[in-house]
Design an enzyme around this catalytic site. Structure first.
Site, PDB file in Angstrom:
ATOM      1  N   GLU A   1       0.710  -1.235   0.017  1.00  0.00           N
ATOM      2  CA  GLU A   1       0.126   0.118  -0.048  1.00  0.00           C
ATOM      3  C   GLU A   1       0.852   1.137  -0.014  1.00  0.00           C
ATOM      4  O   GLU A   1       1.677   1.402   1.071  1.00  0.00           O
ATOM      5  CB  GLU A   1      -0.941  -0.053   1.435  1.00  0.00           C
TER       6      GLU A   1
ATOM      7  N   CYS B   1      -1.641   9.157   2.673  1.00  0.00           N
ATOM      8  CA  CYS B   1      -1.274   8.472   1.376  1.00  0.00           C
ATOM      9  C   CYS B   1      -2.615   8.919   0.420  1.00  0.00           C
ATOM     10  O   CYS B   1      -2.463   8.882  -0.893  1.00  0.00           O
ATOM     11  CB  CYS B   1      -1.277   7.072   1.494  1.00  0.00           C
TER      12      CYS B   1
END
Length: 380
Positions: free
Chosen positions: A109, A147
């Site tokens: 991720e 993110c």
């Protein structure tokens, strides 16, 4: 189904407790033993996890290991059944390289430059709601240190001045005091962010903000209009409170702008144009797409969360975390009572015909042929 033996999972996670505990819950639910390494860049969070996880979870099932990059590298020398890493692409490549030694499956991720398309909306109210949500997704959440935060905006050039003024006025209302802004994680990242603004062409394109305080690690919400596309601020993940705005002739041109770019973790678009929405879905590639809001998809455990390409791979959240850390093991059971000899040599036209029926899934014809063969055998 989960395979019979307990799987061992190594998870190296970014700074937040959520990024650690959410996949951890899925790994435990799937029956795994887990080693969790929190990020060394958030020592307080790492210490909290190390102190509290053993209070509630069996130490034989979950172990928290603290340390820097050297600890992570040492852990990756061991054989794991699964590795999950959340962080940047540079370290993600290192994780994959080391995992290849044992052919360990990896889920990554990673961060990315999440774009936000802003269309010309129908009313002032809709524009204000869009700006509220943009600011919430860029500056309110950890000062952009997420993110899934908006990295830059794409907007039609004729609409850009209005959007910038609305962003400015709303920022002044939302952040009336410097302490209302989250601080940058550490000095290293503070200097990385301020260095992005040191480029002369970038500095000259600042239309709002730009101030910073190294003592408190505070950076003012900063808007940059049309910086050079080859500058660091437009080629690196920002992960901070700096917001470039790139103008295009028409909103539809945003799709052509995005196509050659690395695939982001998310694409956001504020628009009421259904045709544009369809084109964004059909003609772009990203981990997720969200219309008329931003970052809230991260909190929805009913949909998968994850990237694609350079923004990572492997999806989790909710049941998808369980599936990520599970192995679907096929189990087939047959009886020894019935045997089909046409499976075996020597081959002849009859056997080949029977095999063709099997491979075509023509089971009706197969049964009829077997029945005919059996009846012929009785008559003989």
């Amino acid at each position: 189904m989960v395979s019979g033996s307990v799987l061992t999972v190594f998870m190296a996670c970014r700074t937040s407790t959520g990024l650690a505990l959410e996949p951890l819950s899925g790994a435990i639910a799937a029956g795994n033993a887990v080693v969790l390494k929190p990020s060394e860049f958030a020592p307080s969070t790492a210490a909290f996890l190390a102190a509290n996880i053993p209070k509630y979870l069996d130490a034989k099932a979950v172990k928290v290991v603290q340390g820097g990059a050297e600890v992570g590298e040492e852990l990756m020398e061991h054989r794991w059944d699964k590795v999950l890493f959340t962080g940047n692409a540079r370290v993600g490549r290192i994780i994959m390289t080391k995992a290849a030694k044992h052919l360990t499956p990896v889920a990554l991720e990673l961060g990315s430059k999440c774009p936000c398309i802003v269309d010309c909306l129908d009313s002032k109210r809709e524009c204000q709601v869009a700006v509220n949500r943009i600011i919430g997704a860029k500056w309110s959440t950890c000062a952009g240190q997420a993110c899934v935060a908006i990295d830059y905006i794409l907007v039609e050039e004729q609409f850009a001045p209005f959007l910038i003024e609305l962003l400015k006025s709303t920022l002044k209302r939302f952040f009336t005091k410097p302490e209302y802004m989250a601080r940058i994680l550490n000095e290293k990242h503070f200097h990385r962010l301020t260095n992005l603004l040191e480029d002369d062409q970038v500095k000259s394109s600042i239309v709002h903000g730009g101030n910073a305080d190294s003592k408190t690690l505070w950076i003012e919400p900063t808007i940059v209009l049309n910086p050079p596309l080859d500058s660091d601020i437009m080629t690196e993940e920002i992960f901070g409170p700096l917001l470039p705005i790139i103008t295009v002739k028409k909103t539809e041109d945003c799709i052509a702008f995005l196509k050659p770019k690395p695939k982001p973790l998310a694409i956001y678009a504020f628009t009421n144009d259904e045709k544009l929405k369809q084109r964004v879905v059909a003609e772009t590639s990203s981990g997720s797409i969200l219309f008329n809001d931003a970052i809230v998809q991260y909190g929805l455990d009913s949909i998968p969360f994850g990237g694609i390409g350079e923004s990572g791979f492997g999806q989790y959240h909710g049941k998808y975390s369980f599936e990520l850390f599970s192995h679907r093991k096929a189990v087939v059971r047959r009886s020894l009572l019935v045997e089909f000899m046409f499976r075996y040599p020597p081959w002849d036209e009859y056997k080949m015909g029977m095999l063709r029926r099997v491979f075509r899934f023509d089971y009706v014809s197969l049964v009829l042929a077997l029945l005919a063969f059996w009846l012929l055998g009785i008559r003989r």
